[in-house]
Design an enzyme around this catalytic site. Structure first.
Site, short mmCIF file in Angstrom:
data_model
loop_
_atom_site.label_atom_id
_atom_site.label_comp_id
_atom_site.label_asym_id
_atom_site.label_seq_id
_atom_site.Cartn_x
_atom_site.Cartn_y
_atom_site.Cartn_z
N CYS A 113 -35.35 10.15 58.33
CA CYS A 113 -36.49 9.54 57.65
C CYS A 113 -37.51 10.37 56.51
O CYS A 113 -38.03 9.44 55.77
CB CYS A 113 -36.80 8.26 57.87
SG CYS A 113 -34.78 7.24 58.78
N HIS A 255 -41.82 3.55 54.33
CA HIS A 255 -39.90 3.83 55.00
C HIS A 255 -39.71 2.46 55.13
O HIS A 255 -39.90 1.81 55.53
CB HIS A 255 -40.04 4.17 55.90
CG HIS A 255 -39.00 4.65 56.43
ND1 HIS A 255 -37.80 5.35 55.63
CD2 HIS A 255 -38.05 4.53 58.10
CE1 HIS A 255 -36.69 5.13 56.38
NE2 HIS A 255 -36.63 5.00 57.53
N ASN A 285 -31.23 0.45 54.49
CA ASN A 285 -31.81 2.40 55.28
C ASN A 285 -31.21 2.89 54.83
O ASN A 285 -30.30 3.16 55.52
CB ASN A 285 -32.30 2.22 56.42
CG ASN A 285 -33.22 3.39 56.82
OD1 ASN A 285 -33.13 3.77 56.28
ND2 ASN A 285 -32.72 3.13 58.44
#
Ligand code: ACO
Length: 328
Positions: A113, A255, A285
């Site tokens: 990520c 994030h 996500n």
């Protein structure tokens, strides 16, 4: 002093929308549980013939158009992805070929990520050293291909997307002001967060397929706890390196893993809610792509304007954690 200005951004979201109600029909879950525990309402899923390079290519074209840059001007293409088309050749090379960016070196990076923020830091290093003038960073993730659609603890979280940014050398006081790259390799456990099989440790066999080891595995509660610790740390480090405090920040792009993590991180950094950009309800996500897509959205919809200081932070498998301060 040379800095790396972000002169163009682009993003791509696949057309197909998968809602929480669709998921209710696939696994034992509910719209209410997903909304309350994660903040996610729907996510995008790539078409059958779409892979990470296809989505990355679209985002790249849009970023180049936004920047007014010809592909031949690019000196490097860096693709952040944990879902490459193939382990090799790299997804970056596939995109470079399709763009006709014949003068660009091309490679993938694996930082989960944190990939987009890691990629920006690498590009910034190339530019500030004087080695290159124009570099593109792309984050492209087809998480749906490594999602176990029978596992309710992970399949409700993930989505597909791509984002891209074109960076160019400038002598103006803007662009990337600081980068912090962190890793806590003691947590590099594919069952904590990762994909256990398909690499040199555990190559594909009928058993690995049967045991569903080619899918993302995660111990969510542990990852949650690490996230709320690591993201503020990355944010504070990036701010310190830029000589700033949270008060200097006009916009915060964290994030997008879970709305509860985002809220906790905002609170720990003392950044008010109205300065925190959230789009997790729309996309879930999307790993490295969350920050890249968000950056494109805030530039395009006028939420961020020229001169704004933006803090971006992330954490992910590895565990990696990273933060950057940019001035538009
Ligand atoms: N629907 C309904 N119930 C569920 C679901 C679901 N989709 N998933 C889990 N549950 C159940 C569990 O089985 C558990 O039931 P039990 O109490 O009977 O055992 C209960 O809900 C609570 O489960 P927890 O895991 O404790 O729930 P939590 O509040 O921790 O939320 C979540 C789970 C959303 C996964 C959270 O832990 C989280 O967000 N973790 C971090 C995820 C993350 O940030 N990942 C980042 C990386 S992903 C990547 O790198 C691409």
């Amino acid at each position: 002093m040379i800095r790396s200005a972000i002169i163009g951004t682009g993003s791509y979201l696949p057309e197909k929308v998968l809602t929480n109600f669709d998921l209710e029909k696939m696994v034992d879950t509910s719209d209410e549980w997903i909304r309350q525990r994660t903040g996610i309402v729907e996510r995008r899923i790539a078409a059958e013939d779409e892979a990470s390079s296809d989505m990355g290519l679209e985002a790249a074209k849009r970023a180049l158009e936004d920047a007014g840059v010809n592909p031949l001007e690019l000196e490097a293409i860096i693709v952040a992805t944990i879902t490459p088309d193939t382990l090799f050749p790299s997804t970056a090379c596939v995109i470079q070929g399709k763009l006709g960016a014949r003068n660009a070196g091309a490679f993938d990076i694996s930082a989960a990520c944190c990939g987009f923020i890691y990629g920006l830091a690498i590009a910034d290093g190339f530019i500030r050293s004087g080695m290159m003038r124009t570099v593109m960073v792309i984050a492209a993730e087809t998480m749906s291909r490594v999602t176990d659609w029978t596992d309710r603890t992970t399949c409700v979280l993930l989505g597909d997307a791509a984002g891209a940014a074109v960076l160019r050398a400038t002598t103006e006081d803007r662009g990337i002001l600081s980068s912090f790259l962190g890793a806590a390799g003691e947590y590099a456990d594919p069952f904590l967060l990762g994909m256990p099989a398909g690499g040199s440790r555990m190559p594909a066999t009928p058993e690995t397929v049967e045991k569903r080891l080619h899918f993302l595995k995660m111990r969510g509660r542990e990852v949650f706890k690490l996230g709320v610790k690591m993201m503020p740390e990355a944010g504070l480090k990036a701010l310190e390196l830029a000589g700033m405090t949270p008060k200097d920040i006009d916009l915060f792009i964290p994030h997008q893993a879970n709305i509860r993590i985002i809220d906790a991180v905002g609170e720990r950094l003392g950044i008010p809610k109205e300065k925190i950009y959230v789009n997790i309800h729309k996309y879930g996500n999307t790993s490295a792509a969350t920050v890249a897509v968000a950056l494109d959205e805030v530039r395009r919809n006028g939420i961020a304007k020229e001169g704004d200081n933006i803090l971006m932070v992330s954490f992910g498998s590895g565990m990696t954690y990273a933060g950057t301060v940019i001035r538009l």
